[in-house]
Write an enzyme that holds these catalytic residues in place. Sequence first.
Site, short mmCIF file in Angstrom:
data_model
loop_
_atom_site.label_atom_id
_atom_site.label_comp_id
_atom_site.label_asym_id
_atom_site.label_seq_id
_atom_site.Cartn_x
_atom_site.Cartn_y
_atom_site.Cartn_z
N PRO A 26 3.89 -5.69 -2.20
CA PRO A 26 5.23 -6.18 -2.41
C PRO A 26 6.13 -5.13 -2.97
CG PRO A 26 3.62 -7.36 -3.76
CD PRO A 26 3.01 -6.11 -3.26
N GLU A 27 7.21 -5.03 -2.32
CA GLU A 27 8.31 -4.27 -2.90
C GLU A 27 9.32 -5.29 -3.39
OE1 GLU A 27 9.57 -0.93 -0.56
OE2 GLU A 27 7.67 -0.84 0.49
#
Length: 269
Positions: free
Chosen positions: A2-3
């Site tokens: 996840p960014e």
Amino acid sequence: MPELPEVETTRRGITPYLQGESIRQVLVRQPKLRWPIPAEVMALRDAPVLAVRRRAKFLLVDMVGGQLLIHLGMSGSLRVLPNETAPGKHDHVDLLLSSGKLLRYNDPRRFGAVLWSEQPDSHPLLAHLGPEPLEQGFDGEWLAQRAAGRKQAVKTFIMDNKTVVGVGNIYAQESLFMAGIHPSRQAGRISRSRYDRLAQSIQQVLSQAIVAGGTTLKDFSRVDGQPGYFAQELMVYGRAGENCLVCATKLRAARHGQRSTCYCPECQR
DNA sequence: ATCGGGACCTGCTTGC
DNA sequence: TGCAAGCAGGTCCCGA
């Protein structure tokens, strides 16, 4: 995983289930994440949730008496499930909610973290973070000022949390493509006007990805288990050897700080 | 001060 | 088919 867009998508997904509820109890099956889960988290009982916020890639759950910090690391995800749902592999933590549902933390690689801070927003890991890309304080002027004199590749530079938070390997590549900047260019040798464009590109790429519900590659899913759809909009990430969608030139692979990079040698200078 | 590399961990893909 | 190497969305910490 996840960014920033994936973490923001997760935050929006879990907020309705946490808002106005209490954490009845915390069930820990695997306390060894990036850091051990602290005793304060294990000891939570009937603690009301005040708010669910995000700083960088941390989810911040404000509670009476402290703040829960959740980081999804590389492969983490959160799901909201009915109570009593049987746990699967890598389901390390359950937050049992007063509603009867549970918030389940899954993280195969265990690079993520569940932490605690007595005072909100004062955890040491939050202390030295740079500006939020989608808030005041982040723009081309900031980038140009911080880049002055630096020889680091611009890709590594924008992935540095002190430069700007939330820009990971996918969106760094996408932003640089959108801005027409070669990822290996030295950060200190880029003009102010190009940094203006890069700041805008970062904001646009991240905003579009949030609208799409994030990028689902392997591990990431939204809170309801549905995928995010930004993968369909990726211009360069993971496309080395394929043709540029703008100019049809063959996209090239490179590496910056052990992370793979894909770029268009024609569009990016 | 700045930079690059190693470390943490599991799982999937690739190549011999 | 089996096994080892290499790679994956993060980021802290260390030594040069």
